[in-house]
Every structure is written in structure tokens, then in C-alpha cells.
Design a protein around this motif. Structure first.
Motif, PDB file in Angstrom:
ATOM      1  N   LEU A 249       0.828  -1.206   0.000  1.00 32.76           N
ATOM      2  CA  LEU A 249       0.000   0.000   0.000  1.00 32.76           C
ATOM      3  C   LEU A 249       0.862   1.255   0.000  1.00 32.76           C
ATOM      4  CD1 LEU A 249      -2.829  -0.963   2.531  1.00 32.76           C
ATOM      5  CD2 LEU A 249      -3.059  -0.640   0.059  1.00 32.76           C
ATOM      6  N   VAL A 250       1.906   1.272   0.812  1.00 31.97           N
ATOM      7  CA  VAL A 250       2.781   2.440   0.869  1.00 31.97           C
ATOM      8  C   VAL A 250       3.530   2.613  -0.451  1.00 31.97           C
ATOM      9  CG1 VAL A 250       4.861   3.383   1.953  1.00 31.97           C
ATOM     10  CG2 VAL A 250       3.024   2.450   3.362  1.00 31.97           C
ATOM     11  N   GLY A 251       4.047   1.512  -1.005  1.00 34.83           N
ATOM     12  CA  GLY A 251       4.778   1.601  -2.266  1.00 34.83           C
ATOM     13  C   GLY A 251       3.920   2.120  -3.401  1.00 34.83           C
ATOM     14  N   LEU A 252       2.708   1.593  -3.524  1.00 38.13           N
ATOM     15  CA  LEU A 252       1.810   2.026  -4.598  1.00 38.13           C
ATOM     16  C   LEU A 252       1.310   3.447  -4.366  1.00 38.13           C
ATOM     17  CD1 LEU A 252      -0.206  -1.280  -5.099  1.00 38.13           C
ATOM     18  CD2 LEU A 252       1.403  -0.256  -6.720  1.00 38.13           C
ATOM     19  N   THR A 253       0.991   3.781  -3.117  1.00 37.97           N
ATOM     20  CA  THR A 253       0.518   5.134  -2.814  1.00 37.97           C
ATOM     21  C   THR A 253       1.597   6.162  -3.105  1.00 37.97           C
ATOM     22  OG1 THR A 253      -0.966   4.314  -1.093  1.00 37.97           O
ATOM     23  CG2 THR A 253      -0.394   6.637  -1.006  1.00 37.97           C
ATOM     24  N   ASN A 254       2.820   5.879  -2.691  1.00 38.36           N
ATOM     25  CA  ASN A 254       3.925   6.807  -2.903  1.00 38.36           C
ATOM     26  C   ASN A 254       4.214   7.001  -4.382  1.00 38.36           C
ATOM     27  OD1 ASN A 254       6.377   8.284  -1.642  1.00 38.36           O
ATOM     28  ND2 ASN A 254       7.311   6.913  -3.125  1.00 38.36           N
ATOM     29  N   THR A 255       4.196   5.906  -5.140  1.00 41.70           N
ATOM     30  CA  THR A 255       4.557   5.982  -6.565  1.00 41.70           C
ATOM     31  C   THR A 255       3.433   6.563  -7.414  1.00 41.70           C
ATOM     32  OG1 THR A 255       5.971   4.047  -6.274  1.00 41.70           O
ATOM     33  CG2 THR A 255       5.410   4.656  -8.520  1.00 41.70           C
ATOM     34  N   LEU A 256       2.228   6.042  -7.240  1.00 40.87           N
ATOM     35  CA  LEU A 256       1.116   6.510  -8.062  1.00 40.87           C
ATOM     36  C   LEU A 256       0.674   7.912  -7.667  1.00 40.87           C
ATOM     37  CD1 LEU A 256      -1.036   3.251  -8.302  1.00 40.87           C
ATOM     38  CD2 LEU A 256       0.589   4.172  -9.959  1.00 40.87           C
ATOM     39  N   GLY A 257       0.818   8.257  -6.386  1.00 39.53           N
ATOM     40  CA  GLY A 257       0.470   9.613  -5.971  1.00 39.53           C
ATOM     41  C   GLY A 257       1.316  10.658  -6.668  1.00 39.53           C
ATOM     42  N   GLY A 258       2.595  10.339  -6.894  1.00 37.26           N
ATOM     43  CA  GLY A 258       3.474  11.278  -7.583  1.00 37.26           C
ATOM     44  C   GLY A 258       3.108  11.489  -9.041  1.00 37.26           C
ATOM     45  N   ILE A 259       2.317  10.584  -9.600  1.00 44.86           N
ATOM     46  CA  ILE A 259       1.887  10.708 -10.993  1.00 44.86           C
ATOM     47  C   ILE A 259       0.501  11.340 -11.098  1.00 44.86           C
ATOM     48  CG2 ILE A 259       1.308   9.432 -13.093  1.00 44.86           C
ATOM     49  CD1 ILE A 259       4.269   9.558 -12.556  1.00 44.86           C
ATOM     50  N   LEU A 261      -1.580  12.877  -8.704  1.00 46.47           N
ATOM     51  CA  LEU A 261      -1.930  14.128  -8.039  1.00 46.47           C
ATOM     52  C   LEU A 261      -1.530  15.360  -8.850  1.00 46.47           C
ATOM     53  CD1 LEU A 261      -1.193  13.259  -4.297  1.00 46.47           C
ATOM     54  CD2 LEU A 261      -3.410  13.637  -5.383  1.00 46.47           C
ATOM     55  N   PRO A 262      -0.297  15.443  -9.391  1.00 47.07           N
ATOM     56  CA  PRO A 262       0.012  16.602 -10.236  1.00 47.07           C
ATOM     57  C   PRO A 262      -0.882  16.699 -11.469  1.00 47.07           C
ATOM     58  CG  PRO A 262       2.025  15.517  -9.544  1.00 47.07           C
ATOM     59  CD  PRO A 262       0.900  14.615  -9.163  1.00 47.07           C
ATOM     60  N   GLU A 263      -1.198  15.555 -12.086  1.00 46.90           N
ATOM     61  CA  GLU A 263      -2.054  15.574 -13.264  1.00 46.90           C
ATOM     62  C   GLU A 263      -3.462  16.058 -12.914  1.00 46.90           C
ATOM     63  OE1 GLU A 263      -1.288  15.041 -16.449  1.00 46.90           O
ATOM     64  OE2 GLU A 263       0.810  14.844 -15.821  1.00 46.90           O
ATOM     65  N   GLY A 278       1.475  19.165  -6.287  1.00 42.43           N
ATOM     66  CA  GLY A 278       1.209  17.743  -6.406  1.00 42.43           C
ATOM     67  C   GLY A 278       2.319  16.896  -5.817  1.00 42.43           C
ATOM     68  N   ALA A 279       3.567  17.319  -6.028  1.00 40.66           N
ATOM     69  CA  ALA A 279       4.699  16.582  -5.457  1.00 40.66           C
ATOM     70  C   ALA A 279       4.662  16.619  -3.930  1.00 40.66           C
ATOM     71  CB  ALA A 279       6.009  17.156  -5.975  1.00 40.66           C
ATOM     72  N   SER A 280       4.288  17.786  -3.374  1.00 44.99           N
ATOM     73  CA  SER A 280       4.194  17.897  -1.916  1.00 44.99           C
ATOM     74  C   SER A 280       3.076  17.024  -1.372  1.00 44.99           C
ATOM     75  CB  SER A 280       3.958  19.359  -1.528  1.00 44.99           C
ATOM     76  OG  SER A 280       5.028  20.176  -1.958  1.00 44.99           O
ATOM     77  N   LEU A 281       1.925  17.049  -2.048  1.00 38.47           N
ATOM     78  CA  LEU A 281       0.806  16.225  -1.599  1.00 38.47           C
ATOM     79  C   LEU A 281       1.126  14.737  -1.718  1.00 38.47           C
ATOM     80  CD1 LEU A 281      -2.252  18.144  -3.101  1.00 38.47           C
ATOM     81  CD2 LEU A 281      -1.553  18.023  -0.702  1.00 38.47           C
ATOM     82  N   ALA A 282       1.874  14.366  -2.777  1.00 38.21           N
ATOM     83  CA  ALA A 282       2.235  12.960  -2.958  1.00 38.21           C
ATOM     84  C   ALA A 282       3.114  12.474  -1.817  1.00 38.21           C
ATOM     85  CB  ALA A 282       2.949  12.784  -4.297  1.00 38.21           C
ATOM     86  N   SER A 283       4.030  13.324  -1.341  1.00 36.11           N
ATOM     87  CA  SER A 283       4.891  12.923  -0.225  1.00 36.11           C
ATOM     88  C   SER A 283       4.100  12.806   1.079  1.00 36.11           C
ATOM     89  CB  SER A 283       6.032  13.928  -0.057  1.00 36.11           C
ATOM     90  OG  SER A 283       5.535  15.200   0.319  1.00 36.11           O
ATOM     91  N   MET A 284       2.959  13.501   1.165  1.00 43.41           N
ATOM     92  CA  MET A 284       2.111  13.424   2.357  1.00 43.41           C
ATOM     93  C   MET A 284       1.121  12.264   2.289  1.00 43.41           C
ATOM     94  SD  MET A 284       1.197  17.475   2.596  1.00 43.41           S
ATOM     95  CE  MET A 284      -0.178  17.160   3.707  1.00 43.41           C
ATOM     96  N   ILE A 286       1.200   9.013   1.985  1.00 41.72           N
ATOM     97  CA  ILE A 286       1.359   7.799   2.792  1.00 41.72           C
ATOM     98  C   ILE A 286       1.028   8.066   4.256  1.00 41.72           C
ATOM     99  CG2 ILE A 286       3.012   6.705   1.247  1.00 41.72           C
ATOM    100  CD1 ILE A 286       5.232   7.699   3.090  1.00 41.72           C
ATOM    101  N   TYR A 287       1.289   9.298   4.728  1.00 39.34           N
ATOM    102  CA  TYR A 287       0.976   9.622   6.113  1.00 39.34           C
ATOM    103  C   TYR A 287      -0.528   9.847   6.286  1.00 39.34           C
ATOM    104  CZ  TYR A 287       5.985  10.244   6.024  1.00 39.34           C
ATOM    105  OH  TYR A 287       7.329  10.032   5.855  1.00 39.34           O
ATOM    106  N   ILE A 288      -1.165  10.359   5.258  1.00 35.70           N
ATOM    107  CA  ILE A 288      -2.623  10.469   5.285  1.00 35.70           C
ATOM    108  C   ILE A 288      -3.228   9.067   5.306  1.00 35.70           C
ATOM    109  CG2 ILE A 288      -4.649  11.237   3.994  1.00 35.70           C
ATOM    110  CD1 ILE A 288      -2.904  13.535   2.911  1.00 35.70           C
ATOM    111  N   LEU A 289      -2.673   8.160   4.504  1.00 36.93           N
ATOM    112  CA  LEU A 289      -3.127   6.765   4.511  1.00 36.93           C
ATOM    113  C   LEU A 289      -2.978   6.161   5.896  1.00 36.93           C
ATOM    114  CD1 LEU A 289      -3.957   4.092   3.082  1.00 36.93           C
ATOM    115  CD2 LEU A 289      -1.528   3.780   2.529  1.00 36.93           C
ATOM    116  N   MET A 290      -1.836   6.385   6.540  1.00 36.10           N
ATOM    117  CA  MET A 290      -1.610   5.859   7.884  1.00 36.10           C
ATOM    118  C   MET A 290      -2.634   6.414   8.867  1.00 36.10           C
ATOM    119  SD  MET A 290       1.840   6.093  10.257  1.00 36.10           S
ATOM    120  CE  MET A 290       1.756   7.880  10.392  1.00 36.10           C
ATOM    121  N   ALA A 291      -2.910   7.718   8.778  1.00 33.93           N
ATOM    122  CA  ALA A 291      -3.873   8.334   9.686  1.00 33.93           C
ATOM    123  C   ALA A 291      -5.270   7.746   9.493  1.00 33.93           C
ATOM    124  CB  ALA A 291      -3.901   9.851   9.459  1.00 33.93           C
TER     125      ALA A 291
END
Length: 306
Positions: A249-259, A261-263, A278-284, A286-291
Motif C-alpha cells: 500500500l505504501v509503495g503504490l501510494t507513494n509511486t502513483l500519488g506522484g503521478i 496528483l500533479p495531473e 502535487g509533489a508535496s501532496l504525494a509525499s504526504m 502515505i501519512y494520510i493513509l496511515m492516519a
């Protein structure tokens, strides 16, 4: 956005996820069985990468490099457990944090003293270099596919070890009631050393495998350690199944979020700002997922306790 790009990013997310699992599985075992907060786990990842790079540079053999990473990290982990960690089991978590943070500094400076401050490079073996063509015309690096396969194979072996073997039964029993298995004659000290060495070997293997696609340098384990803690919180403390699902989940969220969210933001704001935000939100993400997971299930997805 093309389907080929999406498929490539899904594979990148899987590759990142299975490598995170190798890191998080050992950390989850140590945390679950021993109740120990080990901030130095990222240093064992770094040790595996440096051992692999040094042996590969000396021998030219990638197989020997992986064996050296496993052995070097496992020996380092066992020595740390016997000499330092064993004195911390009955201490407060703050004492554990301070002691293992000190180990980070010792390992970092020791590695810099042995190998220098400049990065080392571990080359991908010739037989695994270059791309392969997947169904749909997707060109994807063969080595990354091998990483996915190797990670899944190690995950399967670890599941078998924990669920089907005698030592696995002892590890699971030690997680639930360490006093009882000690009373039944199990050498709890030897069990703890074995668990710590196993976790260290998995971290070292992850460092060696990833070291072939990025530089090997001092401090490379700390960012991965943070993500590994996120993984075990999402999956549940002490759960290998939870660590595996959490890592994916973390790997897919981190990778796909970077693609994605900016789009998505480019449809609402100017492209330059959308890329940055979008890059900033993508880095966040996984922590939103954890929360979200902790709000819905405070023990994590498969954890027995919070």
C-alpha cells in the motif's frame, strides 16, 4: 496519461513495496517479539548495501555480494543484540530510543571511516541489465522485475518460516507470552538473538538489492526506516502479513500519488504550480493513509495490539 505509463508506475510501486517489506518485516518482528523500538534498523540496511558494494567491487560477483550483505548485516545485528540491545529489554522506551539513536551515529561514523565519505556504486549484473518487453508493449527494466520476484520469494519463505516451522512457532509464542515460553524451556536469549539477526539480514538484503539502482552512501537507511515504521503501523505491530500488505500500500501510494496528483491539479491550476503542489501532496499521501487506517482500526490492519 497513457496506460503504458500507468502500468510502469504500478510495477515501480510494487518493486518499491516489496523492498519496503524486506525492511519492515524484520523491524516488525523485532518490535512485535521483543517490544523494542530499534532506530538503528536503517543502519543495518546501510551495512548490507556497503558490504555488497565492497565485495562486488573486489570480486565482480553479484551473487557473492548478496551473500556478503546477508552475512554482514546478520552478524552486525547479532553483535548489536548481544552487546547492546540485550540490556534494554526491561528499560523504558525512551532509553531504547536514545541507545539505538546512538548506534545510528556509531554505525554512520564507522562506515565513513571504513569506506570514506564518497558514495559507492553497485552495478547491475550484465545478465539482468536492459529492458524486457511485457504484454502490451511495455518496456520495463529486467532487474526491477527480478527485484519484485525476489521480494515475493523472500516473503513466501518468511511466511513459511513463521507459520510452518518450530522456530516460527517459538517466535509467535514469544510475541504473545515470552514468560511462558521461557518457563517451557525455550532459550529466550538465543531466540531474541536469532530474531534480531534475521531482521538484520532482511534489511541488509534490501539494502544490497536497492544499492544496484541507486548510490550506496552513509545515511541511506534513515529515510527508508521512516517508511518502514509507517508500514508496520499500517499493517499492525508484529504481523508479517500486515507488513506485506502495508508495504504494498505504501509503495503504490507513494509511486502513483506522484503521478496522479500533479495531473489532477493541472485541471484546476497552472501546470507549474500543480507540479510543485502535487509533489508535496504525494509525499504526504502515505501519512494520510496511515492516519486513515489508525482512525478506522487503531491496531493496524492485522495487529493484535495498538
Amino acid at each position: 496519461m497513457s496506460l503504458v505509463l500507468i502500468a510502469e508506475q504500478v510495477l515501480n510501486g510494487l518493486q518499491f513495496g516489496v523492498m519496503l517489506f524486506l525492511m519492515a518485516a524484520g523491524l516488525s518482528l523485532i518490535f512485535g517479539v521483543m517490544g523494542l523500538i530499534n532506530l538503528a534498523h536503517g543502519s543495518l540496511y546501510m551495512i548490507g548495501a556497503f558490504c555488497a558494494a565492497a565485495v562486488a567491487g573486489a570480486t565482480g560477483s553479484f551473487v557473492l555480494a548478496l551473500m556478503a550483505a546477508l552475512a554482514g548485516a546478520a552478524v552486525a545485528g547479532a553483535l548489536v543484540e548481544v552487546l547492546v540491545i540485550r540490556r534494554l529489554y526491561n528499560k523504558d522506551h525512551l532509553d531504547q530510543v536514545l541507545a539505538t539513536f546512538a548506534l545510528i551515529l556509531i554505525f554512520s561514523e564507522g562506515t565513513r571511516w571504513l569506506f570514506g565519505s564518497f558514495p559507492l556504486y553497485l552495478n547491475v549484473p550484465d545478465i539482468l541489465s536492459g529492458p524486457v518487453t511485457l504484454p502490451g508493449g511495455i518496456q520495463y527494466p529486467l532487474y526491477r522485475l527480478v527485484l519484485i520476484g525476489a521480494g515475493l520469494a523472500v516473503a513466501g519463505g518468511l511466511f513459511w518460516l513463521i507459520s510452518k516451522t518450530r522456530i516460527g512457532i517459538q517466535i509467535r509464542a514469544g510475541e504473545n507470552d515470552r514468560e511462558m515460553i521461557a518457563a517451557l524451556g525455550v532459550d529466550i536469549g538465543r531466540l531474541y538473538t536469532l530474531v534480531f539477526a534475521l531482521g538484520a539480514a532482511l534489511a541488509g538484503l534490501a539494502g544490497a538489492l536497492v544499492g544496484a539502482i541507486q548510490s550506496v552512501q552513509v545515511g541511506m537507511g534513515e529515510p527508508v526506516l521512516i517508511l518502514a515504521f509507517v508500514v508496520i503501523v499500517i499493517g499492525g505491530i508484529g504481523s508479517i502479513k500486515g507488513a506485506f500488505l502495508g508495504a504494498l500500500l505504501v509503495g503504490l501510494t507513494n509511486t502513483l500519488g506522484g503521478i496522479f496528483l500533479p495531473e489532477a491539479l493541472k485541471l484546476m491550476i497552472e501546470p507549474a504550480a500543480a507540479t510543485s503542489i502535487g509533489a508535496s501532496l504525494a509525499s504526504m499521501a502515505i501519512y494520510i493513509l496511515m492516519a486513515v487506517v489508525l482512525v478506522l482500526k487503531p491496531t493496524g490492519l492485522f495487529g493484535a495490539r495498538a
